[in-house]
Design an enzyme around this catalytic site. Structure first.
Site, PDB file in Angstrom:
ATOM      1  N   ARG A   1     -37.953 -33.419  -3.000  1.00 52.84           N
ATOM      2  CA  ARG A   1     -37.612 -32.691  -1.773  1.00 52.84           C
ATOM      3  C   ARG A   1     -38.560 -33.260  -0.724  1.00 52.84           C
ATOM      4  NH1 ARG A   1     -33.431 -29.316  -3.974  1.00 52.84           N
ATOM      5  NH2 ARG A   1     -34.121 -28.661  -6.000  1.00 52.84           N
TER       6      ARG A   1
ATOM      7  N   ASP B   1     -20.812 -26.923  -6.124  1.00 54.94           N
ATOM      8  CA  ASP B   1     -20.575 -26.127  -4.917  1.00 54.94           C
ATOM      9  C   ASP B   1     -20.415 -26.977  -3.663  1.00 54.94           C
ATOM     10  OD1 ASP B   1     -23.135 -27.056  -4.861  1.00 54.94           O
ATOM     11  OD2 ASP B   1     -24.073 -25.155  -4.340  1.00 54.94           O
TER      12      ASP B   1
ATOM     13  N   ARG C   1     -27.661 -20.019  -8.004  1.00 50.61           N
ATOM     14  CA  ARG C   1     -28.260 -19.060  -7.066  1.00 50.61           C
ATOM     15  C   ARG C   1     -27.202 -18.506  -6.113  1.00 50.61           C
ATOM     16  NH1 ARG C   1     -33.052 -22.219  -5.330  1.00 50.61           N
ATOM     17  NH2 ARG C   1     -33.417 -22.510  -7.533  1.00 50.61           N
TER      18      ARG C   1
ATOM     19  N   THR D   1     -24.781 -32.541  -8.437  1.00 43.33           N
ATOM     20  CA  THR D   1     -25.439 -31.238  -8.600  1.00 43.33           C
ATOM     21  C   THR D   1     -24.706 -30.471  -9.692  1.00 43.33           C
ATOM     22  OG1 THR D   1     -25.677 -29.020  -7.620  1.00 43.33           O
ATOM     23  CG2 THR D   1     -24.108 -30.441  -6.571  1.00 43.33           C
TER      24      THR D   1
ATOM     25  N   ASP E   1     -24.265 -27.429  -9.786  1.00 40.87           N
ATOM     26  CA  ASP E   1     -23.688 -26.179  -9.266  1.00 40.87           C
ATOM     27  C   ASP E   1     -22.209 -26.245  -8.889  1.00 40.87           C
ATOM     28  OD1 ASP E   1     -26.052 -24.838  -9.569  1.00 40.87           O
ATOM     29  OD2 ASP E   1     -26.759 -25.293  -7.546  1.00 40.87           O
TER      30      ASP E   1
ATOM     31  N   ASP F   1     -25.962 -30.721  -1.225  1.00 40.42           N
ATOM     32  CA  ASP F   1     -25.711 -30.338   0.157  1.00 40.42           C
ATOM     33  C   ASP F   1     -26.814 -30.796   1.131  1.00 40.42           C
ATOM     34  OD1 ASP F   1     -24.141 -28.543   1.945  1.00 40.42           O
ATOM     35  OD2 ASP F   1     -26.061 -27.494   2.045  1.00 40.42           O
TER      36      ASP F   1
ATOM     37  N   GLY G   1     -31.933 -31.719  -6.071  1.00 46.42           N
ATOM     38  CA  GLY G   1     -31.919 -31.338  -7.492  1.00 46.42           C
ATOM     39  C   GLY G   1     -31.280 -32.429  -8.336  1.00 46.42           C
TER      40      GLY G   1
HETATM   41  P1  ADP Z   1     -29.848 -30.956  -2.555  1.00 43.18           P
HETATM   42  O1  ADP Z   1     -29.495 -32.305  -2.031  1.00 43.18           O
HETATM   43  O2  ADP Z   1     -29.807 -30.886  -4.046  1.00 43.18           O
HETATM   44  O3  ADP Z   1     -29.065 -29.855  -1.860  1.00 43.18           O
HETATM   45  P2  ADP Z   1     -32.204 -30.236  -0.919  1.00 43.18           P
HETATM   46  O4  ADP Z   1     -31.515 -29.109  -0.204  1.00 43.18           O
HETATM   47  O5  ADP Z   1     -33.606 -30.047  -1.328  1.00 43.18           O
HETATM   48  O6  ADP Z   1     -31.401 -30.684  -2.242  1.00 43.18           O
HETATM   49  O7  ADP Z   1     -32.120 -31.522   0.032  1.00 43.18           O
HETATM   50  C1  ADP Z   1     -32.681 -32.735  -0.362  1.00 43.18           C
HETATM   51  C2  ADP Z   1     -33.442 -33.340   0.776  1.00 43.18           C
HETATM   52  O8  ADP Z   1     -32.540 -33.639   1.861  1.00 43.18           O
HETATM   53  C3  ADP Z   1     -34.486 -32.455   1.433  1.00 43.18           C
HETATM   54  O9  ADP Z   1     -35.684 -32.410   0.695  1.00 43.18           O
HETATM   55  C4  ADP Z   1     -34.675 -33.124   2.784  1.00 43.18           C
HETATM   56  O10 ADP Z   1     -35.496 -34.260   2.669  1.00 43.18           O
HETATM   57  C5  ADP Z   1     -33.246 -33.598   3.093  1.00 43.18           C
HETATM   58  N1  ADP Z   1     -32.597 -32.639   4.011  1.00 43.18           N
HETATM   59  C6  ADP Z   1     -32.034 -31.453   3.702  1.00 43.18           C
HETATM   60  N2  ADP Z   1     -31.605 -30.821   4.806  1.00 43.18           N
HETATM   61  C7  ADP Z   1     -31.920 -31.616   5.842  1.00 43.18           C
HETATM   62  C8  ADP Z   1     -31.763 -31.521   7.279  1.00 43.18           C
HETATM   63  N3  ADP Z   1     -31.193 -30.459   7.854  1.00 43.18           N
HETATM   64  N4  ADP Z   1     -32.219 -32.536   8.019  1.00 43.18           N
HETATM   65  C9  ADP Z   1     -32.809 -33.624   7.458  1.00 43.18           C
HETATM   66  N5  ADP Z   1     -32.995 -33.749   6.140  1.00 43.18           N
HETATM   67  C10 ADP Z   1     -32.545 -32.784   5.340  1.00 43.18           C
END
Ligand code: ADP
Length: 327
Positions: free
Chosen positions: A75, A133, A175, A129, A131, A106, A14
């Site tokens: 993503r 969090d 969320r 982010t 959030d 995260d 995000g």
């Molecule tokens: P944020 O970083 O804002 O929490 P996401 O949860 O969408 O956003 O995570 C961003 C990207 O990080 C994901 O689209 C994916 O490419 C990568 N990612 C997230 N979790 C994992 C994981 N367990 N293993 C490998 N890559 C991950």
């Protein structure tokens, strides 16, 4: 340990106001230290597709004040697979990148930790982010700006609410985290705040609203975090209307406008300090860590520790303050 000559920087997950200021700080600190910098577009997706751009001081001119991210974000489900990460590694090797700075939330941190461990690539993370969090930082990039945006909206809604004695249900982002709702609710003087962390039911709210009515409040604003257990602002408003037909009930969903806008002064300075720190720490040999603000100091926390502390807690004192203020 291999010496670092070229850093790859990217934003992922995000987007949040302040990400550009962080990119700028990473690039300018790295160049100052005699390093080369590659910008990676669209986070892990760009790593897998070798979507790279060489960056210098001028590439980051006039971006400190801009919301969003010039490197774009995405993503990337493919990065969750071993093949995807192998492809990403082959590309950064070919590009000559020998360390990474990841700006995101995260999920971004989880991917960075995994990738760095699998392929022995040094990585530093920057929490970006709205959030707020993430463990390891009192403030994440974008949180302060988002709060200011929400407060501005509440002020405007308050004007129309007071003119017509209305009850407004304002839904804000969050969320799983009620940080924005609580903070902006206190800052905006909301009559009630519904948070994902607290399953208070609709009865408590109805009681609060009837008390406020008895005290002849001219307007009432209820902040509802999107992850509220009653199902969001529309459902809450509907339940209240069923109980109190005489309330003139309105709903306002703030949505993605909370993600955009020029970063606040606080976010710009924080992002700049974090970007600087991330590069300095990589050069000192720090690895697989996140930078963060603790009190007034920029600190680092190992990713393993940051990621294993997912249980984020709301500020109990601020919760009590909110309850006292709206009486
Ligand atoms: P944020 O970083 O804002 O929490 P996401 O949860 O969408 O956003 O995570 C961003 C990207 O990080 C994901 O689209 C994916 O490419 C990568 N990612 C997230 N979790 C994992 C994981 N367990 N293993 C490998 N890559 C991950």
């Amino acid at each position: 340990m291999k010496s670092i000559r070229k850093i790859g920087v990217f934003t992922s997950g995000g987007d949040a106001p302040g990400m550009n200021a962080a990119i700028r700080a990473v690039v300018r600190t790295a160049v100052y230290e005699g390093l080369q910098v590659t910008g990676i577009y669209r986070g892990y997706q760009g790593m897998i597709e070798a979507d790279f751009v060489e960056m210098n001081r001028r590439s980051v001119s006039s971006i400190i004040q801009k919301g969003g991210t010039i490197l774009k974000s995405a993503r990337c489900p493919e990065f969750r697979t071993k093949e995807g990460r192998q492809q990403a590694y082959d590309n950064i090797l070919r590009q000559g990148i020998d360390a990474l700075v990841a700006i995101g939330g995260d999920g971004t941190f989880t991917g960075a930790d995994l990738f760095s461990t699998e392929f022995d690539v040094p990585v530093m993370c920057i929490p970006g982010t709205i959030d707020n969090d993430l463990y390891g930082s009192d403030y994440t990039l974008g949180y302060d700006t988002a709060n200011n945006t929400v407060i501005e909206a509440i002020d405007k809604i308050r004007d129309t609410a007071s003119s017509h004695s209305r009850v407004f249900f304002v839904e804000v982002m969050g969320r799983d985290s009620g940080c924005i709702a609580l903070n902006a609710g206190v800052g905006g003087g909301a009559e009630s705040i519904l948070l994902p962390e607290i399953d208070s039911g609709i009865e408590g709210l109805i009681e609060e609203l009837s008390l406020a009515r008895e005290r002849q409040k001219s307007s009432m604003i209820v902040i509802v975090a999107e992850g509220d257990k009653n199902g969001g602002a529309y459902n809450v408003a509907k339940a209240v209307k069923e109980k109190f037909e005489y309330f003139d009930v309105k709903v306002s969903i703030l949505g993605h406008l909370q993600r955009g806008g020029a970063p606040s002064s606080f976010d710009r300075v924080l992002a700049t300090r974090m970007g600087y720190k991330a590069v300095k720490e990589l050069l000192k040999g720090n690895n697989r860590s996140t930078v963060g603000l603790r009190g007034t100091e920029i600190i680092t926390t190992p990713l393993e520790e940051a990621l294993s502390n997912k249980e984020f807690k709301l500020d109990e004192e601020l919760l009590e303050i909110a309850n006292i203020m709206n009486k």
